[in-house]
Design a protein around this motif. Structure first.
Motif, PDB file in Angstrom:
ATOM      1  N   LYS A  14       0.801  -1.229   0.000  1.00 47.82           N
ATOM      2  CA  LYS A  14       0.000   0.000   0.000  1.00 47.82           C
ATOM      3  C   LYS A  14       0.830   1.273   0.000  1.00 47.82           C
ATOM      4  O   LYS A  14       0.617   2.139  -0.831  1.00 47.82           O
ATOM      5  CB  LYS A  14      -0.900   0.059   1.242  1.00 47.82           C
ATOM      6  CG  LYS A  14      -2.100  -0.827   1.216  1.00 47.82           C
ATOM      7  CD  LYS A  14      -3.040  -0.495   2.371  1.00 47.82           C
ATOM      8  CE  LYS A  14      -2.383  -0.475   3.730  1.00 47.82           C
ATOM      9  NZ  LYS A  14      -2.043  -1.763   4.294  1.00 47.82           N
ATOM     10  N   GLY A  33      -1.630   4.758   8.711  1.00 48.90           N
ATOM     11  CA  GLY A  33      -0.987   3.803   9.625  1.00 48.90           C
ATOM     12  C   GLY A  33       0.011   4.515  10.526  1.00 48.90           C
ATOM     13  O   GLY A  33       0.132   4.208  11.717  1.00 48.90           O
ATOM     14  N   ALA A  34       0.707   5.510   9.962  1.00 48.82           N
ATOM     15  CA  ALA A  34       1.702   6.258  10.743  1.00 48.82           C
ATOM     16  C   ALA A  34       1.029   7.017  11.888  1.00 48.82           C
ATOM     17  O   ALA A  34       1.625   7.228  12.943  1.00 48.82           O
ATOM     18  CB  ALA A  34       2.474   7.217   9.839  1.00 48.82           C
ATOM     19  N   ARG A  88       8.464   2.483  13.321  1.00 45.71           N
ATOM     20  CA  ARG A  88       8.496   1.174  12.658  1.00 45.71           C
ATOM     21  C   ARG A  88       9.117   0.068  13.509  1.00 45.71           C
ATOM     22  O   ARG A  88       9.393  -1.010  12.993  1.00 45.71           O
ATOM     23  CB  ARG A  88       9.269   1.276  11.335  1.00 45.71           C
ATOM     24  CG  ARG A  88       8.788   2.404  10.460  1.00 45.71           C
ATOM     25  CD  ARG A  88       7.909   1.916   9.310  1.00 45.71           C
ATOM     26  NE  ARG A  88       6.872   2.881   9.032  1.00 45.71           N
ATOM     27  CZ  ARG A  88       5.631   2.593   8.683  1.00 45.71           C
ATOM     28  NH1 ARG A  88       5.257   1.352   8.531  1.00 45.71           N
ATOM     29  NH2 ARG A  88       4.745   3.537   8.479  1.00 45.71           N
ATOM     30  N   SER A  97      -1.176  -2.185  16.438  1.00 45.40           N
ATOM     31  CA  SER A  97      -2.189  -3.170  16.055  1.00 45.40           C
ATOM     32  C   SER A  97      -3.179  -3.380  17.209  1.00 45.40           C
ATOM     33  O   SER A  97      -4.376  -3.544  16.991  1.00 45.40           O
ATOM     34  CB  SER A  97      -1.483  -4.473  15.666  1.00 45.40           C
ATOM     35  OG  SER A  97      -2.409  -5.505  15.521  1.00 45.40           O
ATOM     36  N   SER A 100      -5.197   0.226  18.046  1.00 53.98           N
ATOM     37  CA  SER A 100      -6.074   0.743  16.991  1.00 53.98           C
ATOM     38  C   SER A 100      -7.451   0.080  17.012  1.00 53.98           C
ATOM     39  O   SER A 100      -8.332   0.483  16.267  1.00 53.98           O
ATOM     40  CB  SER A 100      -5.421   0.587  15.605  1.00 53.98           C
ATOM     41  OG  SER A 100      -5.181  -0.768  15.324  1.00 53.98           O
ATOM     42  N   GLY A 126      -4.765   2.920   4.181  1.00 55.93           N
ATOM     43  CA  GLY A 126      -5.082   2.448   5.528  1.00 55.93           C
ATOM     44  C   GLY A 126      -5.858   1.153   5.478  1.00 55.93           C
ATOM     45  O   GLY A 126      -5.606   0.284   4.635  1.00 55.93           O
ATOM     46  N   ARG A 127      -6.794   1.011   6.417  1.00 56.83           N
ATOM     47  CA  ARG A 127      -7.606  -0.208   6.487  1.00 56.83           C
ATOM     48  C   ARG A 127      -9.092   0.101   6.275  1.00 56.83           C
ATOM     49  O   ARG A 127      -9.855  -0.747   5.840  1.00 56.83           O
ATOM     50  CB  ARG A 127      -7.466  -0.867   7.867  1.00 56.83           C
ATOM     51  CG  ARG A 127      -6.058  -1.202   8.296  1.00 56.83           C
ATOM     52  CD  ARG A 127      -5.483  -2.297   7.427  1.00 56.83           C
ATOM     53  NE  ARG A 127      -4.218  -2.808   7.969  1.00 56.83           N
ATOM     54  CZ  ARG A 127      -3.062  -2.158   7.971  1.00 56.83           C
ATOM     55  NH1 ARG A 127      -2.992  -0.941   7.450  1.00 56.83           N
ATOM     56  NH2 ARG A 127      -1.970  -2.714   8.455  1.00 56.83           N
ATOM     57  N   ILE A 129     -10.310   3.297   4.954  1.00 56.27           N
ATOM     58  CA  ILE A 129     -10.440   4.594   4.268  1.00 56.27           C
ATOM     59  C   ILE A 129     -11.673   4.591   3.362  1.00 56.27           C
ATOM     60  O   ILE A 129     -12.498   5.496   3.440  1.00 56.27           O
ATOM     61  CB  ILE A 129      -9.154   4.938   3.467  1.00 56.27           C
ATOM     62  CG1 ILE A 129      -7.895   4.753   4.331  1.00 56.27           C
ATOM     63  CG2 ILE A 129      -9.239   6.364   2.909  1.00 56.27           C
ATOM     64  CD1 ILE A 129      -7.891   5.505   5.637  1.00 56.27           C
ATOM     65  N   ARG A 184     -11.692  -7.126  14.225  1.00 57.25           N
ATOM     66  CA  ARG A 184     -12.023  -6.201  15.308  1.00 57.25           C
ATOM     67  C   ARG A 184     -13.448  -5.693  15.100  1.00 57.25           C
ATOM     68  O   ARG A 184     -13.961  -5.646  13.972  1.00 57.25           O
ATOM     69  CB  ARG A 184     -11.013  -5.059  15.366  1.00 57.25           C
ATOM     70  CG  ARG A 184     -11.054  -4.164  14.171  1.00 57.25           C
ATOM     71  CD  ARG A 184     -10.015  -3.049  14.289  1.00 57.25           C
ATOM     72  NE  ARG A 184     -10.038  -2.257  13.088  1.00 57.25           N
ATOM     73  CZ  ARG A 184      -8.962  -1.761  12.498  1.00 57.25           C
ATOM     74  NH1 ARG A 184      -7.763  -1.969  12.996  1.00 57.25           N
ATOM     75  NH2 ARG A 184      -9.077  -1.029  11.405  1.00 57.25           N
TER      76      ARG A 184
HETATM   77  O1   DC Z   1      -0.415   0.297   7.785  1.00 57.33           O
HETATM   78  P1   DC Z   1       0.417   0.139   9.077  1.00 57.33           P
HETATM   79  O2   DC Z   1       1.063  -1.209   9.202  1.00 57.33           O
HETATM   80  O3   DC Z   1       1.417   1.240   9.248  1.00 57.33           O
HETATM   81  O4   DC Z   1      -0.652   0.256  10.267  1.00 57.33           O
HETATM   82  C1   DC Z   1      -0.293   0.160  11.632  1.00 57.33           C
HETATM   83  C2   DC Z   1      -1.482  -0.379  12.434  1.00 57.33           C
HETATM   84  O5   DC Z   1      -2.530   0.570  12.467  1.00 57.33           O
HETATM   85  C3   DC Z   1      -2.073  -1.674  11.888  1.00 57.33           C
HETATM   86  O6   DC Z   1      -2.056  -2.682  12.890  1.00 57.33           O
HETATM   87  C4   DC Z   1      -3.496  -1.376  11.553  1.00 57.33           C
HETATM   88  C5   DC Z   1      -3.766  -0.028  12.118  1.00 57.33           C
HETATM   89  N1   DC Z   1      -4.453   0.835  11.170  1.00 57.33           N
HETATM   90  C6   DC Z   1      -5.808   0.965  11.293  1.00 57.33           C
HETATM   91  O7   DC Z   1      -6.406   0.324  12.162  1.00 57.33           O
HETATM   92  N2   DC Z   1      -6.479   1.793  10.458  1.00 57.33           N
HETATM   93  C7   DC Z   1      -5.842   2.476   9.507  1.00 57.33           C
HETATM   94  N3   DC Z   1      -6.530   3.296   8.708  1.00 57.33           N
HETATM   95  C8   DC Z   1      -4.439   2.342   9.341  1.00 57.33           C
HETATM   96  C9   DC Z   1      -3.769   1.510  10.188  1.00 57.33           C
END
Ligand code: DC
Length: 224
Positions: A14, A33-34, A88, A97, A100, A126-127, A129, A184
């Motif tokens: 991504k 994610g950041a 990181r 993880s 969140s 992201g997850r 968006i 989740r």
């Molecule tokens: O994309 P990443 O690996 O940097 O994300 C870090 C953590 O944040 C990952 O465990 C999932 C979570 N995350 C989330 O829940 N929602 C998002 N929009 C982005 C990341």
């Protein structure tokens, strides 16, 4: 404003892809994610137990997270401190993880993300968006790759940095994170109904970028 949402599991490529697409289109790349990682770092530094959801809820409001762009790179500031270099580590990845999943954490960060997308053209990855943060995004992509391919990419990345790596352990960690992100209760990782699925397992980075640029052209035309 043009909003492009790219969601998918860890290791699907991504951020690499979203960054490239943003550069091609001259849009801002937003790495959500950041932001979850910066929140995790904040909670980690306070010594909060990642399983103590009440403590997470009561402390997350105090996190002063802002985003800046320096030479086109996203810089995450925690109370004014540039924390990019700390985001990181394995500890922060695990903490992110876990923390969140918290609804109060998500409400706060989703607001920040929506504000960024209101002000400028963005490619946001992201997850959640396409499903929650930018449900009206003009283009939604769901990027995936097999667990084997994602584990191998992570393995090669670690080897490149001269770090020791165990492919079976990486695979197990990826599966565990997928499991947690997809199951989740709040905003699980899920393909939006109107997202285009792109499986990157057998594609090069250039091929994936070309594919997404042509999807963007189809949906909103070639101009900026
Ligand atoms: O994309 P990443 O690996 O940097 O994300 C870090 C953590 O944040 C990952 O465990 C999932 C979570 N995350 C989330 O829940 N929602 C998002 N929009 C982005 C990341």
């Amino acid at each position: 404003m043009i909003n492009i949402a790219i969601d998918g599991p860890a290791g699907a490529g991504k951020s690499t892809i979203a960054k490239r697409v943003a550069a091609e289109k001259n849009y801002i790349y937003v790495d959500t994610g950041a932001m979850y990682r910066a929140m995790a770092l904040y909670l980690y530094r306070l010594g909060i137990d990642p399983d103590d959801s009440a403590a997470i809820s009561s402390h997350c409001g105090g996190a002063d997270i802002t985003i800046e762009y320096r030479d086109g790179v996203q810089v995450v500031l925690l109370a004014g401190e540039n924390v990019n270099d700390y985001l990181r580590t394995p500890e922060v990845s695990d903490m992110a993880s876990r923390t969140s999943v918290n609804g109060d954490v998500r409400v706060k960060l989703v607001q920040l993300q929506q504000e960024l997308a209101r002000r400028q053209n963005v490619v946001m990855d992201g997850r959640d968006i396409g499903t929650v943060v930018l449900p009206d995004a003009q283009v939604k992509i769901f990027l995936t790759a097999s667990v084997e391919v994602r584990a191998m990419r992570r393995y090669l990345e670690l080897m490149e940095n001269d770090e020791s790596a165990d492919i079976d352990k990486i695979k197990a960690q990826i599966k565990e994170r997928d499991e947690r992100d997809m199951n989740r209760a709040i905003s699980p990782l899920k393909q939006a109904d109107d997202a285009v699925l792109v499986d990157t397992s057998d594609l090069t980075i250039d091929e994936v970028v070309d594919r997404i640029l042509s999807i963007i052209d189809e949906k909103i035309g070639g101009g900026n």
